[in-house]
Design a protein around this motif. Structure first.
Motif, PDB file in Angstrom:
ATOM      1  N   PRO A  11     -34.727 -13.378  24.958  1.00  0.00           N
ATOM      2  CA  PRO A  11     -33.451 -14.080  25.020  1.00  0.00           C
ATOM      3  C   PRO A  11     -33.073 -14.716  23.687  1.00  0.00           C
ATOM      4  CG  PRO A  11     -35.128 -15.212  26.318  1.00  0.00           C
ATOM      5  CD  PRO A  11     -35.710 -13.916  25.883  1.00  0.00           C
ATOM      6  N   ALA A  12     -34.038 -14.957  22.825  1.00  0.00           N
ATOM      7  CA  ALA A  12     -33.730 -15.528  21.509  1.00  0.00           C
ATOM      8  C   ALA A  12     -32.853 -14.581  20.694  1.00  0.00           C
ATOM      9  CB  ALA A  12     -35.014 -15.847  20.746  1.00  0.00           C
ATOM     10  N   LEU A  13     -33.023 -13.276  20.881  1.00  0.00           N
ATOM     11  CA  LEU A  13     -32.162 -12.307  20.197  1.00  0.00           C
ATOM     12  C   LEU A  13     -30.707 -12.475  20.631  1.00  0.00           C
ATOM     13  CD1 LEU A  13     -34.210  -8.973  20.287  1.00  0.00           C
ATOM     14  CD2 LEU A  13     -33.669 -10.363  18.288  1.00  0.00           C
ATOM     15  N   ALA A  14     -30.501 -12.664  21.918  1.00  0.00           N
ATOM     16  CA  ALA A  14     -29.137 -12.842  22.429  1.00  0.00           C
ATOM     17  C   ALA A  14     -28.527 -14.115  21.863  1.00  0.00           C
ATOM     18  CB  ALA A  14     -29.151 -12.895  23.957  1.00  0.00           C
ATOM     19  N   TYR A  15     -29.316 -15.184  21.854  1.00  0.00           N
ATOM     20  CA  TYR A  15     -28.823 -16.448  21.318  1.00  0.00           C
ATOM     21  C   TYR A  15     -28.428 -16.300  19.850  1.00  0.00           C
ATOM     22  CZ  TYR A  15     -28.898 -21.054  19.254  1.00  0.00           C
ATOM     23  OH  TYR A  15     -28.559 -22.167  18.525  1.00  0.00           O
ATOM     24  N   ARG A  16     -29.299 -15.710  19.051  1.00  0.00           N
ATOM     25  CA  ARG A  16     -29.002 -15.551  17.620  1.00  0.00           C
ATOM     26  C   ARG A  16     -27.777 -14.665  17.394  1.00  0.00           C
ATOM     27  NH1 ARG A  16     -34.961 -15.612  16.780  1.00  0.00           N
ATOM     28  NH2 ARG A  16     -35.373 -17.660  15.931  1.00  0.00           N
ATOM     29  N   HIS A  17     -27.691 -13.595  18.152  1.00  0.00           N
ATOM     30  CA  HIS A  17     -26.551 -12.680  18.026  1.00  0.00           C
ATOM     31  C   HIS A  17     -25.243 -13.410  18.345  1.00  0.00           C
ATOM     32  CE1 HIS A  17     -24.165  -9.031  18.200  1.00  0.00           C
ATOM     33  NE2 HIS A  17     -23.756  -9.403  19.401  1.00  0.00           N
ATOM     34  N   LEU A  18     -25.227 -14.161  19.431  1.00  0.00           N
ATOM     35  CA  LEU A  18     -24.013 -14.881  19.812  1.00  0.00           C
ATOM     36  C   LEU A  18     -23.630 -15.918  18.765  1.00  0.00           C
ATOM     37  CD1 LEU A  18     -24.650 -15.347  23.619  1.00  0.00           C
ATOM     38  CD2 LEU A  18     -22.869 -13.950  22.556  1.00  0.00           C
ATOM     39  N   HIS A  19     -24.599 -16.619  18.206  1.00  0.00           N
ATOM     40  CA  HIS A  19     -24.284 -17.621  17.188  1.00  0.00           C
ATOM     41  C   HIS A  19     -23.797 -16.984  15.889  1.00  0.00           C
ATOM     42  CE1 HIS A  19     -24.701 -21.883  17.980  1.00  0.00           C
ATOM     43  NE2 HIS A  19     -25.442 -21.536  19.006  1.00  0.00           N
ATOM     44  N   GLU A  20     -24.271 -15.796  15.583  1.00  0.00           N
ATOM     45  CA  GLU A  20     -23.856 -15.133  14.341  1.00  0.00           C
ATOM     46  C   GLU A  20     -22.519 -14.416  14.471  1.00  0.00           C
ATOM     47  OE1 GLU A  20     -27.103 -12.645  13.167  1.00  0.00           O
ATOM     48  OE2 GLU A  20     -28.447 -14.352  12.871  1.00  0.00           O
ATOM     49  N   THR A  21     -22.142 -14.063  15.695  1.00  0.00           N
ATOM     50  CA  THR A  21     -20.927 -13.263  15.868  1.00  0.00           C
ATOM     51  C   THR A  21     -19.770 -13.993  16.524  1.00  0.00           C
ATOM     52  OG1 THR A  21     -21.713 -12.385  17.983  1.00  0.00           O
ATOM     53  CG2 THR A  21     -22.248 -11.118  15.999  1.00  0.00           C
ATOM     54  N   SER A  22     -20.010 -15.179  17.064  1.00  0.00           N
ATOM     55  CA  SER A  22     -18.929 -15.884  17.749  1.00  0.00           C
ATOM     56  C   SER A  22     -18.990 -17.372  17.449  1.00  0.00           C
ATOM     57  CB  SER A  22     -19.027 -15.669  19.262  1.00  0.00           C
ATOM     58  OG  SER A  22     -18.073 -16.477  19.922  1.00  0.00           O
ATOM     59  N   GLY A  23     -17.909 -17.890  16.950  1.00  0.00           N
ATOM     60  CA  GLY A  23     -17.828 -19.318  16.689  1.00  0.00           C
ATOM     61  C   GLY A  23     -17.667 -20.131  17.957  1.00  0.00           C
ATOM     62  N   LEU A  24     -17.285 -19.492  19.044  1.00  0.00           N
ATOM     63  CA  LEU A  24     -17.050 -20.209  20.293  1.00  0.00           C
ATOM     64  C   LEU A  24     -18.334 -20.667  20.973  1.00  0.00           C
ATOM     65  CD1 LEU A  24     -14.179 -18.071  21.848  1.00  0.00           C
ATOM     66  CD2 LEU A  24     -14.017 -20.304  20.749  1.00  0.00           C
ATOM     67  N   ILE A  25     -19.434 -20.000  20.727  1.00  0.00           N
ATOM     68  CA  ILE A  25     -20.683 -20.337  21.412  1.00  0.00           C
ATOM     69  C   ILE A  25     -21.097 -21.770  21.127  1.00  0.00           C
ATOM     70  CG2 ILE A  25     -22.249 -19.471  19.636  1.00  0.00           C
ATOM     71  CD1 ILE A  25     -22.821 -19.023  23.368  1.00  0.00           C
ATOM     72  N   SER A  26     -20.791 -22.295  19.944  1.00  0.00           N
ATOM     73  CA  SER A  26     -21.201 -23.655  19.599  1.00  0.00           C
ATOM     74  C   SER A  26     -20.467 -24.711  20.433  1.00  0.00           C
ATOM     75  CB  SER A  26     -20.992 -23.918  18.109  1.00  0.00           C
ATOM     76  OG  SER A  26     -19.634 -23.822  17.790  1.00  0.00           O
ATOM     77  N   TYR A  27     -19.357 -24.343  21.056  1.00  0.00           N
ATOM     78  CA  TYR A  27     -18.665 -25.273  21.942  1.00  0.00           C
ATOM     79  C   TYR A  27     -19.396 -25.435  23.273  1.00  0.00           C
ATOM     80  CZ  TYR A  27     -14.658 -25.379  18.850  1.00  0.00           C
ATOM     81  OH  TYR A  27     -13.844 -25.553  17.767  1.00  0.00           O
ATOM     82  N   VAL A  28     -20.230 -24.464  23.601  1.00  0.00           N
ATOM     83  CA  VAL A  28     -20.917 -24.472  24.890  1.00  0.00           C
ATOM     84  C   VAL A  28     -22.414 -24.725  24.738  1.00  0.00           C
ATOM     85  CG1 VAL A  28     -21.400 -23.114  26.956  1.00  0.00           C
ATOM     86  CG2 VAL A  28     -19.214 -22.847  25.783  1.00  0.00           C
TER      87      VAL A  28
END
Length: 105
Positions: A11-28
């Motif tokens: 799951p760490a891969l998914a987390y890193r991918h989302l943080h690198e590709t979407s600025g919206l993830i940091s809101y959640v």
């Protein structure tokens, strides 16, 4: 990416991918660090203990029961920010250590 996460139980891969590709993830999801399982577990315990001993639990319920008024908004924001800090080490355990037993075998 999804197949890699599922295939490698990472799951760490998914987390890193989302943080690198979407600025919206940091809101959640707050910024997570790959701490040791022990450090994250201790942080969960300490933050949860402090929160449970504070009056914030009862106050949050009072505010939520009647709806958040303008006068209560700042207090509500402070309490939910504390909860967000509690969520951080919980998520670190889940994201970085969920499959740790499998990795040790």
């Amino acid at each position: 990416m999804e197949r890699m996460v599922v295939c490698y139980h990472a799951p760490a891969l998914a987390y890193r991918h989302l943080h690198e590709t979407s600025g919206l993830i940091s809101y959640v999801v707050p910024e997570l660090e790959a701490r040791s399982a022990l450090e994250s577990a201790v942080r969960v315990y300490l933050l949860l203990s402090r929160f449970a001993k504070s009056q914030d639990v009862d106050r949050l319920l009072e505010i939520a029961e009647g709806g958040v008024s303008q006068g209560e908004q700042a207090e509500f924001n402070r309490i939910t920010a504390d909860l967000r800090e509690l969520a951080r080490p919980c998520l670190e355990l889940d994201v970085f250590w969920r499959d740790a037993r499998k990795e040790l075998l």
